[in-house]
Design an enzyme around this catalytic site. Structure first.
Site, mmCIF file in Angstrom:
data_model
loop_
_atom_site.group_PDB
_atom_site.id
_atom_site.type_symbol
_atom_site.label_atom_id
_atom_site.label_comp_id
_atom_site.label_asym_id
_atom_site.label_seq_id
_atom_site.Cartn_x
_atom_site.Cartn_y
_atom_site.Cartn_z
ATOM 1 N N SER A 1 28.160 44.313 43.573
ATOM 2 C CA SER A 1 28.566 45.640 44.032
ATOM 3 C C SER A 1 28.821 46.576 42.851
ATOM 4 O O SER A 1 28.827 47.801 43.011
ATOM 5 C CB SER A 1 29.821 45.538 44.899
ATOM 6 O OG SER A 1 30.861 44.889 44.189
ATOM 7 N N HIS A 2 29.055 46.013 41.656
ATOM 8 C CA HIS A 2 29.295 46.815 40.462
ATOM 9 C C HIS A 2 28.024 47.003 39.636
ATOM 10 O O HIS A 2 28.084 47.538 38.531
ATOM 11 C CB HIS A 2 30.363 46.149 39.589
ATOM 12 C CG HIS A 2 31.723 46.174 40.198
ATOM 13 N ND1 HIS A 2 32.035 45.482 41.345
ATOM 14 C CD2 HIS A 2 32.863 46.804 39.837
ATOM 15 C CE1 HIS A 2 33.303 45.686 41.650
ATOM 16 N NE2 HIS A 2 33.828 46.488 40.765
ATOM 17 N N LEU B 1 35.693 45.658 35.137
ATOM 18 C CA LEU B 1 36.637 45.829 34.034
ATOM 19 C C LEU B 1 36.553 44.677 33.036
ATOM 20 O O LEU B 1 36.954 44.826 31.883
ATOM 21 C CB LEU B 1 38.050 45.938 34.613
ATOM 22 C CG LEU B 1 39.171 46.490 33.741
ATOM 23 C CD1 LEU B 1 38.858 47.901 33.284
ATOM 24 C CD2 LEU B 1 40.483 46.460 34.503
ATOM 25 N N ALA C 1 40.731 43.762 41.772
ATOM 26 C CA ALA C 1 41.370 44.992 42.223
ATOM 27 C C ALA C 1 42.780 44.693 42.714
ATOM 28 O O ALA C 1 43.122 43.538 43.001
ATOM 29 C CB ALA C 1 40.548 45.618 43.344
ATOM 30 N N ASP D 1 32.679 46.944 47.236
ATOM 31 C CA ASP D 1 32.433 45.809 48.130
ATOM 32 C C ASP D 1 32.418 46.272 49.583
ATOM 33 O O ASP D 1 31.633 45.779 50.401
ATOM 34 C CB ASP D 1 33.508 44.730 47.926
ATOM 35 C CG ASP D 1 33.347 44.005 46.603
ATOM 36 O OD1 ASP D 1 32.191 43.788 46.182
ATOM 37 O OD2 ASP D 1 34.362 43.658 45.983
ATOM 38 N N LYS E 1 53.431 42.734 47.268
ATOM 39 C CA LYS E 1 53.209 42.237 45.909
ATOM 40 C C LYS E 1 52.022 42.949 45.263
ATOM 41 O O LYS E 1 52.075 43.339 44.089
ATOM 42 C CB LYS E 1 52.983 40.724 45.944
ATOM 43 C CG LYS E 1 54.205 39.952 46.427
ATOM 44 C CD LYS E 1 53.953 38.452 46.463
ATOM 45 C CE LYS E 1 55.189 37.717 46.961
ATOM 46 N NZ LYS E 1 54.988 36.249 47.003
ATOM 47 N N GLY F 1 37.620 33.165 37.394
ATOM 48 C CA GLY F 1 36.489 33.843 36.778
ATOM 49 C C GLY F 1 35.305 32.961 36.461
ATOM 50 O O GLY F 1 34.230 33.464 36.113
ATOM 51 N N ARG G 1 31.443 33.203 37.721
ATOM 52 C CA ARG G 1 30.440 34.071 37.109
ATOM 53 C C ARG G 1 29.492 33.291 36.213
ATOM 54 O O ARG G 1 28.336 33.694 36.026
ATOM 55 C CB ARG G 1 31.122 35.181 36.313
ATOM 56 C CG ARG G 1 31.615 34.737 34.960
ATOM 57 C CD ARG G 1 32.546 35.733 34.280
ATOM 58 N NE ARG G 1 32.701 35.449 32.866
ATOM 59 C CZ ARG G 1 33.409 34.449 32.382
ATOM 60 N NH1 ARG G 1 34.054 33.618 33.190
ATOM 61 N NH2 ARG G 1 33.494 34.263 31.075
#
Length: 336
Positions: A49-50, A126, A182, A190, A233, A308, A311
């Site tokens: 999506s990015h 980011l 996010a 997304d 939170k 992560g 990826r």
């Protein structure tokens, strides 16, 4: 229901397509090369999506004169551990590249250093701001605020942006640990991608017109009201990023959308802060051993994985096989 037609592109073709769109929108050589590379990396690693789907947003920001396609950013050291940037109304990633080497040097000199930037735009993942620092042996944390779309827990209207954050740290003998996320349940792109592809989101991610949580991306796009992750939170994290991003940098607050709205843009000129830490200067010579141990406790622990690391599997597959792109998206991009 039949599958939508697709085409497989190599990573080189993805980057070339991205650069052609950016140049056609008026971007200069330096900026288009940086952003095209980040679009390619997003298609490679995910979330996609990015990636290519972000290009119409970049193009709109230039063609509407909201963002500067030929920005000449400046970076100034204002304290022993603080760099401050002015993005010249261009994209943060361009000034971020310019500041990177000095930030790394300052962190090694002082143990910790920061770079903060205003008068800039930030779209895309980011983690590409933090990962290069981890590759240089540093621990890094990056934040940026974005246009108001997130309703605080119990609130009636959006106050915060999706306000992403990213963390990265070196991992001995392997790729760095890198994650970004996010402050909302789902990132805006997304939601847009789910709407474009005609499917619901996996969990309630925003409010519908009656103020109820929904998985319908079209309903969320109509209200432009996303939910924070983890209820109060996540809202607290979004607040933290509003302070570390907009307030420290002097960028536009997420709720101040007047200029964005006058240009019909999908982002604001927010603020970004990047913090770099040299673990070798913090007094624990076994830092790498600790990171290795933490990762080892996660790996093989049921289906858990180090944050992560998904990826890396995506990256290996894309480097071998390329990426599958919807034909309608290709047609849209080729018309820009």
């Amino acid at each position: 229901m039949t599958d939508a037609p697709t085409k497989t592109l190599s990573l080189e073709e993805v980057k070339a397509l991205a650069k052609s769109v950016l140049v056609s929108a008026g971007m200069d050589e330096r900026g288009s090369e940086i952003l095209a590379d980040l679009v390619m990396r997003s298609e490679r690693d995910g979330p996609r999506s990015h990636g290519l789907r972000m290009l119409p947003v970049y193009a709109q920001s230039f063609e509407s004169n909201y963002a500067n396609p030929t920005a000449n950013p400046t970076v100034k050291r204002i304290a022993p551990g603080v760099l401050r940037g002015d993005g010249d109304n261009g994209y943060y990633q361009i000034v971020g590249v310019e500041a990177r080497d000095e930030l790394i040097g300052m962190a090694r000199e002082n143990g910790i250093a920061s770079f903060t930037c205003a008068n800039c735009h930030h779209l895309g993942a980011l983690r590409f701001d933090t990962e290069p620092l981890a590759q240089a042996g540093l621990v890094s944390l990056g934040v940026v605020n974005s246009l108001s779309m997130v309703v605080p827990q119990g609130g009636l209207r959006p106050v915060f942006g999706t306000n992403p954050m990213s963390f990265a740290c070196p991992r001995e003998g392997a790729e760095p640990v890198v994650w970004d996320q996010a402050s909302s349940v789902a990132a805006l792109m997304d939601v847009r991608m789910a709407a474009a592809e005609g499917h619901d989101l996996p969990r309630p991610s925003g409010l519908d017109t009656s103020g109820q949580p929904t998985t319908d991306p079209n309903a969320i796009l109509e209200t432009r009201s996303l939910l924070p992750f983890g209820e109060h939170k996540g809202a607290a994290i979004a607040f933290l990023i509003e302070v570390l991003g907009a307030a420290l940098a002097g960028g536009t607050l997420s709720a101040d959308n007047q200029e964005r709205e006058s240009f019909g843009a999908l982002n604001i000129k927010g603020g970004a802060t990047l913090i770099a830490i040299d673990p070798s200067r913090f007094g624990n010579p076994a830092f790498n051993v600790y990171v290795t141990r933490i990762c080892a406790e996660i790996d093989g622990n049921g289906t858990a994985r180090v944050p992560g690391d998904g990826r890396l599997k995506n990256r290996a597959t894309a480097e071998t096989n390329g990426v599958v792109v919807a034909s309608d998206l290709l047609a849209q991009l080729q018309s820009l």
